[in-house]
Design a protein around this motif. Structure first.
Motif, mmCIF file in Angstrom:
data_model
loop_
_atom_site.group_PDB
_atom_site.id
_atom_site.type_symbol
_atom_site.label_atom_id
_atom_site.label_comp_id
_atom_site.label_asym_id
_atom_site.label_seq_id
_atom_site.Cartn_x
_atom_site.Cartn_y
_atom_site.Cartn_z
ATOM 1 N N THR A 177 2.308 -14.564 -4.948
ATOM 2 C CA THR A 177 1.566 -14.472 -6.208
ATOM 3 C C THR A 177 0.405 -13.504 -6.036
ATOM 4 N N PRO A 178 -0.068 -12.891 -7.135
ATOM 5 C CA PRO A 178 -1.119 -11.886 -7.022
ATOM 6 C C PRO A 178 -2.418 -12.378 -6.371
ATOM 7 N N ASP A 179 -2.658 -13.684 -6.380
ATOM 8 C CA ASP A 179 -3.872 -14.181 -5.742
ATOM 9 C C ASP A 179 -3.694 -14.403 -4.243
ATOM 10 N N GLN A 180 -2.489 -14.160 -3.718
ATOM 11 C CA GLN A 180 -2.223 -14.305 -2.288
ATOM 12 C C GLN A 180 -2.222 -12.939 -1.608
ATOM 13 N N SER A 181 -2.720 -12.908 -0.381
ATOM 14 C CA SER A 181 -2.665 -11.692 0.418
ATOM 15 C C SER A 181 -1.195 -11.356 0.694
ATOM 16 N N GLY A 182 -0.846 -10.087 0.608
ATOM 17 C CA GLY A 182 0.519 -9.667 0.883
ATOM 18 C C GLY A 182 1.420 -9.608 -0.334
ATOM 19 N N ALA A 183 0.891 -9.868 -1.534
ATOM 20 C CA ALA A 183 1.702 -9.697 -2.745
ATOM 21 C C ALA A 183 2.100 -8.229 -2.851
ATOM 22 N N GLU A 184 3.300 -7.985 -3.379
ATOM 23 C CA GLU A 184 3.802 -6.620 -3.449
ATOM 24 C C GLU A 184 3.971 -6.169 -4.895
ATOM 25 N N TYR A 185 3.888 -4.845 -5.061
ATOM 26 C CA TYR A 185 3.911 -4.252 -6.395
ATOM 27 C C TYR A 185 4.791 -3.011 -6.406
ATOM 28 N N THR A 186 5.288 -2.675 -7.601
ATOM 29 C CA THR A 186 6.004 -1.426 -7.823
ATOM 30 C C THR A 186 5.115 -0.527 -8.658
ATOM 31 N N LEU A 187 5.049 0.737 -8.282
ATOM 32 C CA LEU A 187 4.320 1.737 -9.042
ATOM 33 C C LEU A 187 5.337 2.564 -9.823
ATOM 34 N N TRP A 188 5.219 2.536 -11.144
ATOM 35 C CA TRP A 188 6.082 3.312 -12.026
ATOM 36 C C TRP A 188 5.303 4.547 -12.470
ATOM 37 N N ILE A 189 5.930 5.718 -12.455
ATOM 38 C CA ILE A 189 5.269 6.964 -12.816
ATOM 39 C C ILE A 189 6.101 7.664 -13.883
ATOM 40 N N PHE A 190 5.482 7.920 -15.034
ATOM 41 C CA PHE A 190 6.171 8.548 -16.166
ATOM 42 C C PHE A 190 5.435 9.824 -16.578
ATOM 43 N N GLY A 233 -11.527 -8.598 -10.910
ATOM 44 C CA GLY A 233 -11.498 -10.017 -10.580
ATOM 45 C C GLY A 233 -10.808 -10.340 -9.270
ATOM 46 N N ASN A 234 -10.514 -9.331 -8.431
ATOM 47 C CA ASN A 234 -9.812 -9.565 -7.174
ATOM 48 C C ASN A 234 -10.478 -8.744 -6.083
ATOM 49 N N THR A 235 -10.264 -9.133 -4.841
ATOM 50 C CA THR A 235 -10.822 -8.374 -3.720
ATOM 51 C C THR A 235 -9.735 -7.723 -2.868
ATOM 52 N N GLU A 236 -8.474 -8.020 -3.135
ATOM 53 C CA GLU A 236 -7.352 -7.488 -2.351
ATOM 54 C C GLU A 236 -6.857 -6.168 -2.939
ATOM 55 N N ILE A 237 -6.713 -5.165 -2.081
ATOM 56 C CA ILE A 237 -6.081 -3.918 -2.510
ATOM 57 C C ILE A 237 -4.591 -4.193 -2.658
ATOM 58 N N GLN A 238 -4.037 -3.781 -3.778
ATOM 59 C CA GLN A 238 -2.624 -4.054 -4.052
ATOM 60 C C GLN A 238 -1.732 -3.228 -3.138
ATOM 61 N N GLN A 239 -0.707 -3.866 -2.592
ATOM 62 C CA GLN A 239 0.239 -3.196 -1.704
ATOM 63 C C GLN A 239 1.433 -2.696 -2.514
ATOM 64 N N ILE A 240 1.510 -1.395 -2.643
ATOM 65 C CA ILE A 240 2.592 -0.774 -3.399
ATOM 66 C C ILE A 240 3.801 -0.680 -2.473
ATOM 67 N N ALA A 241 4.817 -1.480 -2.733
ATOM 68 C CA ALA A 241 6.021 -1.515 -1.900
ATOM 69 C C ALA A 241 7.063 -0.498 -2.362
ATOM 70 N N ASN A 242 7.066 -0.194 -3.656
ATOM 71 C CA ASN A 242 8.052 0.717 -4.247
ATOM 72 C C ASN A 242 7.346 1.675 -5.189
ATOM 73 N N ALA A 243 7.887 2.867 -5.315
ATOM 74 C CA ALA A 243 7.410 3.819 -6.318
ATOM 75 C C ALA A 243 8.631 4.415 -7.002
ATOM 76 N N ILE A 244 8.606 4.415 -8.323
ATOM 77 C CA ILE A 244 9.711 4.943 -9.123
ATOM 78 C C ILE A 244 9.152 6.044 -10.016
ATOM 79 N N LEU A 245 9.621 7.266 -9.793
ATOM 80 C CA LEU A 245 9.258 8.408 -10.619
ATOM 81 C C LEU A 245 10.339 8.546 -11.684
ATOM 82 N N VAL A 246 9.947 8.478 -12.959
ATOM 83 C CA VAL A 246 10.906 8.493 -14.062
ATOM 84 C C VAL A 246 10.794 9.813 -14.814
ATOM 85 N N ASP A 247 11.891 10.556 -14.866
ATOM 86 C CA ASP A 247 11.930 11.820 -15.605
ATOM 87 C C ASP A 247 11.697 11.564 -17.096
ATOM 88 N N PRO A 248 11.281 12.598 -17.842
ATOM 89 C CA PRO A 248 11.092 12.429 -19.281
ATOM 90 C C PRO A 248 12.331 11.938 -20.030
#
Length: 195
Positions: free
Chosen positions: A110-123, A151-166
């Motif tokens: 969960t986002p309040d736990q250390s080690g939560a992972e995120y995806t970065l979407w780029i459009f 409201g948080n002190t943890e830097i989000q860990q970006i596990a995936n990045a998806i670049l989306v063409d137009p």
């Protein structure tokens, strides 16, 4: 249609920007790619412009770099672990505009736990070669991801990045290729953001 925005003061004018009557038409003009990460198949997906507005519904900062680049950040109302960035290169007749969103991977912690992972979407509104991403965009993404959400002190860990063409075609790229979870200091003290 372009927004006529003067460089913001040091503390930004983020609330005025998202309330500006020209902001929604700006998003609708530049963010037209299909998206499938915000919404669901049964009830439908929002347009990319509506998604960008959702990811900026709680304004954070508006920053100008070199009197040319504009970075607008915010987060989703009542869930600031999901954040958005709009980056604009104001140079030229056809602005280069990018929407990036940090989306929580629900199968991780969960986002309040250390080690939560995120995806970065780029459009981007123009195609980007993943091997030649503009340095100013990399800098803005690095700066943005180096700060924890409101409201948080943890830097989000970006596990995936998806670049989306137009046209909506997605491409998986390494998060560092877009600047995620990297933060550079002057050359003599270069460091990465700590996980």
């Amino acid at each position: 249609m372009a927004l006529a925005i003067r460089p913001p003061p040091a503390d930004g004018r983020e609330t005025q920007l998202v309330l500006d009557q020209r902001f929604r038409p700006f998003l609708e003009q530049y963010f037209t790619a299909p998206q499938t990460f915000w919404g669901n198949p049964r009830t439908g997906y929002k347009t990319l412009a509506e998604t960008a507005l959702d990811f900026l519904s709680v304004p954070d900062k508006v920053l100008a770099d070199d009197n040319r680049y504009l970075s607008i950040t915010g987060c989703v109302f009542r869930f600031c672990p999901e954040r958005g960035l709009i980056w604009v290169d104001l140079n030229g007749a056809h602005p280069f505009v990018v929407f990036a969103a940090i989306d929580w991977i629900k199968d991780s912690k969960t986002p309040d736990q250390s080690g939560a992972e995120y995806t970065l979407w780029i459009f981007p509104n123009h195609p980007i070669d993943p091997d030649h991403i503009p340095g100013a965009l990399l800098h803005s993404v690095a700066r943005w991801t180096a700060h924890p959400p409101q409201g948080n002190t943890e830097i989000q860990q970006i596990a995936n990045a998806i670049l989306v063409d137009p046209d909506g075609t997605p491409h998986q790229i390494k998060p560092a290729a877009i600047g995620a979870n990297t933060f550079t200091l002057p050359p003599s003290t270069e460091q990465k953001a700590q996980p």
